[in-house]
Scaffold this active site. Structure first.
Site, PDB file in Angstrom:
ATOM      1  N   HIS A 134      -0.169  -8.137  14.147  1.00  0.00           N
ATOM      2  CA  HIS A 134      -0.492  -6.731  14.363  1.00  0.00           C
ATOM      3  C   HIS A 134       0.639  -5.989  15.090  1.00  0.00           C
ATOM      4  O   HIS A 134       1.094  -4.927  14.662  1.00  0.00           O
ATOM      5  CB  HIS A 134      -1.793  -6.625  15.176  1.00  0.00           C
TER       6      HIS A 134
ATOM      7  N   CYS B 199       4.677  -7.599  -1.458  1.00  0.00           N
ATOM      8  CA  CYS B 199       4.487  -6.687  -0.335  1.00  0.00           C
ATOM      9  C   CYS B 199       4.405  -7.444   0.982  1.00  0.00           C
ATOM     10  O   CYS B 199       4.196  -6.850   2.032  1.00  0.00           O
ATOM     11  CB  CYS B 199       3.274  -5.795  -0.537  1.00  0.00           C
TER      12      CYS B 199
ATOM     13  N   GLY C 297       1.499 -11.480  -1.634  1.00  0.00           N
ATOM     14  CA  GLY C 297       1.289 -11.303  -0.199  1.00  0.00           C
ATOM     15  C   GLY C 297       1.793 -12.582   0.449  1.00  0.00           C
ATOM     16  O   GLY C 297       1.016 -13.502   0.724  1.00  0.00           O
ATOM     17  N   THR C 298       3.082 -12.620   0.653  1.00  0.00           N
ATOM     18  CA  THR C 298       3.675 -13.882   1.133  1.00  0.00           C
ATOM     19  C   THR C 298       3.261 -14.221   2.561  1.00  0.00           C
ATOM     20  O   THR C 298       3.323 -15.389   2.947  1.00  0.00           O
ATOM     21  CB  THR C 298       5.210 -13.812   1.060  1.00  0.00           C
TER      22      THR C 298
ATOM     23  N   GLU D 178      -2.076 -14.055  -2.754  1.00  0.00           N
ATOM     24  CA  GLU D 178      -1.931 -14.540  -1.379  1.00  0.00           C
ATOM     25  C   GLU D 178      -2.426 -15.973  -1.237  1.00  0.00           C
ATOM     26  O   GLU D 178      -2.202 -16.617  -0.229  1.00  0.00           O
ATOM     27  CB  GLU D 178      -2.790 -13.686  -0.438  1.00  0.00           C
TER      28      GLU D 178
ATOM     29  N   ARG E 297      -2.262  -0.710   3.700  1.00  0.00           N
ATOM     30  CA  ARG E 297      -3.337  -1.509   4.321  1.00  0.00           C
ATOM     31  C   ARG E 297      -4.317  -0.529   4.944  1.00  0.00           C
ATOM     32  O   ARG E 297      -3.947   0.204   5.857  1.00  0.00           O
ATOM     33  CB  ARG E 297      -2.769  -2.362   5.448  1.00  0.00           C
TER      34      ARG E 297
ATOM     35  N   ARG F  64      -4.900  -0.984  -0.732  1.00  0.00           N
ATOM     36  CA  ARG F  64      -5.599  -2.271  -0.754  1.00  0.00           C
ATOM     37  C   ARG F  64      -6.988  -2.120  -0.146  1.00  0.00           C
ATOM     38  O   ARG F  64      -7.141  -1.448   0.879  1.00  0.00           O
ATOM     39  CB  ARG F  64      -4.781  -3.288   0.031  1.00  0.00           C
TER      40      ARG F  64
HETATM   41  C1  PEP Z   1       0.367 -10.637   2.911  1.00  0.00           C
HETATM   42  O1  PEP Z   1      -0.506 -11.484   3.050  1.00  0.00           O
HETATM   43  O2  PEP Z   1       1.553 -10.889   2.641  1.00  0.00           O
HETATM   44  C2  PEP Z   1       0.042  -9.222   3.097  1.00  0.00           C
HETATM   45  C3  PEP Z   1       0.902  -8.283   2.762  1.00  0.00           C
HETATM   46  O3  PEP Z   1      -1.150  -8.920   3.641  1.00  0.00           O
HETATM   47  P1  PEP Z   1      -1.477  -8.959   5.213  1.00  0.00           P
HETATM   48  O4  PEP Z   1      -0.208  -9.129   5.958  1.00  0.00           O
HETATM   49  O5  PEP Z   1      -2.187  -7.714   5.518  1.00  0.00           O
HETATM   50  O6  PEP Z   1      -2.373 -10.177   5.280  1.00  0.00           O
HETATM   51 MG    MG Z   2      -2.524 -10.951   3.351  1.00  0.00          MG
END
Ligand code: PEP
Ligand code: MG
Length: 763
Positions: free
Chosen positions: A399, A710, A660-661, A638, A495, A542
């Site tokens: 965060h 992303c 979503g790496t 992901e 997000r 998303r």
């Molecule tokens: C991710 O999982 O790479 C992603 C972009 O989503 P988040 O960071 O919100 O889990």
């Molecule tokens: Mg993610």
């Protein structure tokens, strides 16, 4: 102190006068001295201020109230500051002095010229003692009375609480600190913009000029897409002109402030600068660059055909790129006291405030350095105020890292023990790029270097066209304008959970209290801000993906289940499919936006592990009255299962997929992305992760489906290079990374074309 006059005109000022005129005055004087058309100005010298203190008998009164002042005692500090400011404001300026100022003002123009009044502190041992945010500036000042009042206000600002505190901590003797005041004609530009005297990335002698209607603020803040002109300094020719559609302009609002207005349709597509104006600006750019010996980032404005140069400062990106990496950080003998992961670039100094419990967040002051175990959405208001953020926990995708990058606030995460090592009130300097924390206030950090700002300008100026789209990630709507200013090709991930977490009430609370409409409106309004910042460009929003533990502190959070491992728990699409009411509220917001004509809105489902989930979400959307075949619906990749089953997803109608790496790495390697103890094993370029990504890209290509990324890995130029080589369609990066990703993408694409051409030649 030598006998320096009350007034110095710009033309009389030289570098050496910095002690009398401050950094701002000296730099304007220098620009004027090399023949740049700087708006008319004079400076009320630092010595004049000192004479004012002496002649009004204030010196003794002010300084005696500072004696024995404990600057750590906030109340006492504020009291002393208020007392000193009041003394300065209520003292009558000696008539000789005010007469001289009035005379100078009249000399600028017979009829009450509108001016800007800016203060600039100086000290004998540090001539430009200006610290960011401590000096006052007053714009749109008209008439003698207002002018004299603003000058006195600038003087008083020398005794603001924050300024006194910093000087005390830096060991300045207040007796030796003075303040100069610059009075400058305010240029109400009819057209204005910025100029990079050399290409900000390659350093080539191509001057890049961006311009739009109205005041330059519109271009600098990125609220308008400006025209772009490229002037080749070698041939002295305009070699490229791009006319943008300029929908808005910022203009002066009467005598006070500015306002944003629509540009009339007839002017929107008109070319802002003539070739002659571009050439003239290019010439001024060259003069500035030659004089300073380094490429400059110049602000300019034009009124009734007259060009004004408003500011010139070095473009740091060119020099910095060629040198050792450590130049980005504070130099010298500074002592490193702690290290972590550099999560948001920029350098800043300030006073540590350790927050152990979110309810204490109110004690955070503007300019502090927030130190905490891990930030959470309740802390976002405080995060907006601080100069830098440091956490014990977390990695590049936590965060604190995500929000800091969007706010453009330097941040270091995963230090393990910052909350124990750093003490409240301690003065430190943070290098958010290198992840280093130094003892003390280092002079290089006096004006905080907000990491993203120079990048934004670089990106704006470079606007390299790439076949692979370069998009941007957004998590908080207030970052939308900065994100758009990068010139990104769209938003590859919005997000919404950050927006919702900021409401401080869970979606369940809105449902339980029959206030669904409120939730829908908040969501609609937040997304709309981002859509409006990217007209005509795709924005992938998303659906909700907040782990249950993040909901717990919110109103309604008490009914959230306690999960053993929230990362693997009830989140993403799995939760929405089982919570139709929560999902429906989101769809309702999307529906309103589509109805309002936002065709650029696409929806992306998170944490999808099986095609049935995609089909389920699509069906539920259809049941809510959405014509699902007409809108763009896609998935995040992901979870390894979705990468492995990508062909089935393609067959069941996804319009796009995005890696979503951040999660894909943690689920492939079994490494908790937020756990600093295993952070060194968190490897986005692990062969297993790359294998999954490679396969999924190839399948998407075969099905002609846009394949994107992303996750944070997309903000790494090395990874971006690999992705382009492997055929990715688009890359969505953080705001601060867009310029370097665009450059990496362009370079890779060119290399691929070159290699293809060479191998063809060889045949
Ligand atoms: C991710 O999982 O790479 C992603 C972009 O989503 P988040 O960071 O919100 O889990
Ligand atoms: Mg993610």
């Amino acid at each position: 102190m030598k006998n320096v006059p009350t007034i110095l005109w710009l033309e009389e000022i030289r570098k050496e006068d910095i002690i009398s005129v401050g950094g701002k005055g000296a730099s304007l004087g220098e620009m004027a001295s090399i023949g740049l058309p700087v708006p008319r100005a004079f400076v009320v010298t630092a010595q004049a201020f000192r004479r004012f203190l002496v002649e009004t008998n204030l010196e003794e009164k002010i300084f005696s109230s500072f004696e024995n002042l404990d600057v750590e005692d906030n109340e006492a500090l504020e009291r002393a500051a208020d007392h000193a400011k009041l003394l300065v404001m209520t003292a009558k300026m000696p008539a000789v002095m005010s007469d001289e100022i009035k005379k100078a003002y009249k000399k600028m123009s017979a009829d009450n010229l509108i001016v800007a009044v800016r203060s600039s502190a100086t000290a004998e041992d540090l001539p430009d003692a200006s610290f960011a945010g401590q000096q006052e500036t007053y714009l749109n000042i008209k008439g003698e009375v207002n002018l004299l009042d603003s000058i006195q206000k600038c003087w008083a600002s020398l005794y603001g609480a924050r300024a006194i505190y910093y000087r005390a901590k830096q060991g300045f003797d207040d007796h030796t600190v003075n303040i100069a005041v610059v009075i400058q004609q305010l240029v109400h530009s009819e057209k204005a913009g910025v100029m990079f005297t050399s290409h900000p990335i390659t350093g080539e002698p191509n001057t890049i000029i961006e311009g739009s209607w109205g005041l330059g603020e519109a271009v600098v803040s990125g609220s308008v897409s400006p025209d772009k002109y490229v002037f080749d300094q070698r041939t002295e020719k305009v070699i490229d002109t791009f006319i943008a559609n300029k929908k808005i302009e910022i203009i002066a609002d009467g005598d006070h402030g500015t306002k944003l207005v629509d540009v009339s349709p007839a002017r929107q597509d008109l070319q802002v600068l003539s070739d002659a104006e571009v050439a003239k600006l290019g010439m001024y750019g060259k003069i500035a660059e030659n004089h300073y010996g380094i490429p400059q980032d110049v602000e300019w404005g034009i009124v009734k055909g007259t060009i004004y140069i408003l500011q010139s400062r070095p473009i740091t990106t060119i020099g910095a790129k060629k040198e050792n990496k450590s130049v980005s950080g504070p130099k010298g003998e500074a002592k490193i006291i702690l290290k972590g992961q550099g999560a948001a670039p920029g350098i800043a100094s300030g006073k540590v405030v350790v927050i152990r419990d979110v309810k204490d967040v109110g004690s955070v002051r503007e300019g502090d350095i927030l130190v905490t175990k891990m930030t959470n959405p309740d802390m976002v208001p405080a995060m907006r105020k601080v100069a830098a953020i440091i956490t014990d926990e977390g990695g590049m995708t936590c965060h604190a890292a995500i929000v800091s990058r969007e706010l453009g606030t330097p941040a270091i995460v995963g230090t393990k023990n910052a909350t124990n090592v750093l003490r409240n009130g301690q003065l430190i300097t943070v290098d958010g790029e290198m992840g280093l924390i130094y003892e003390g206030l280092l002079p290089q950090a006096a004006a905080p270097v907000q990491g993203a700002a120079p990048q934004r300008l670089v990106a704006q100026a470079s606007q390299i066209i790439t076949a692979t789209s370069v998009k941007v990630n957004v998590s908080i709507p207030e970052a939308a304008a900065r994100a758009a200013a990068t010139g990104a090709d769209g938003v590859g991930l919005l997000r919404i959970e950050h927006l919702i977490l900021g409401l401080n009430k869970t979606p369940g609370w809105y449902i339980a209290n029959n206030r669904e409409d409120e939730f829908v409106k908040e969501l609609h309004d937040g997304i709309k801000i981002v859509l409006d910042a990217f007209p005509g460009k795709t924005v992938w929003v998303r659906t909700l993906d907040a782990p249950t533990d993040e909901f717990r502190n919110m109103q309604g959070g008490e009914s959230e289940p306690h999960e053993h491992n929230p990362m693997l728990g009830w989140r993403g699409i799995r939760r929405d499919l089982q919570s139709p009411d929560q999902y429906r509220m989101q769809v309702e917001a999307f529906k309103r936006l589509w109805k309002e004509g936002y065709e650029n809105l696409g929806i992306m489902f998170p944490m999808v592990s099986h095609p049935d989930q995609f089909l389920g979400a699509k069906e539920m959307m259809r049941a809510c009255g959405v014509d699902v075949e007409k809108v763009d619906l896609g998935i995040m990749i992901e979870i390894p299962s979705s990468a492995i089953m990508i062909e089935e997803f393609c067959k069941c109608g996804i319009k796009f997929a995005s890696f979503g790496t951040n999660d894909l790495v943690q689920y492939t390697l079994a490494i908790d992305r937020n756990n600093e103890n295993v952070a060194d094993m968190y490897q986005p370029q692990h062969p297993a992760v790359l294998h999954l990504i490679h396969n999924a890209i190839q399948v998407c290509r075969a099905y002609n489906i846009e394949c994107s990324i992303c996750g944070q890995a997309g903000s790494d130029p090395k990874m971006a290079t690999w992705l382009v080589e492997h055929g990715i369609t688009s890359i969505s990066a953080n705001i601060d990374a867009i310029a370097k990703i665009r450059e990496a993408v362009a370079r890779t694409e060119k290399r691929i074309i070159l290699e293809a051409a060479r191998s063809k030649d060889a045949e």
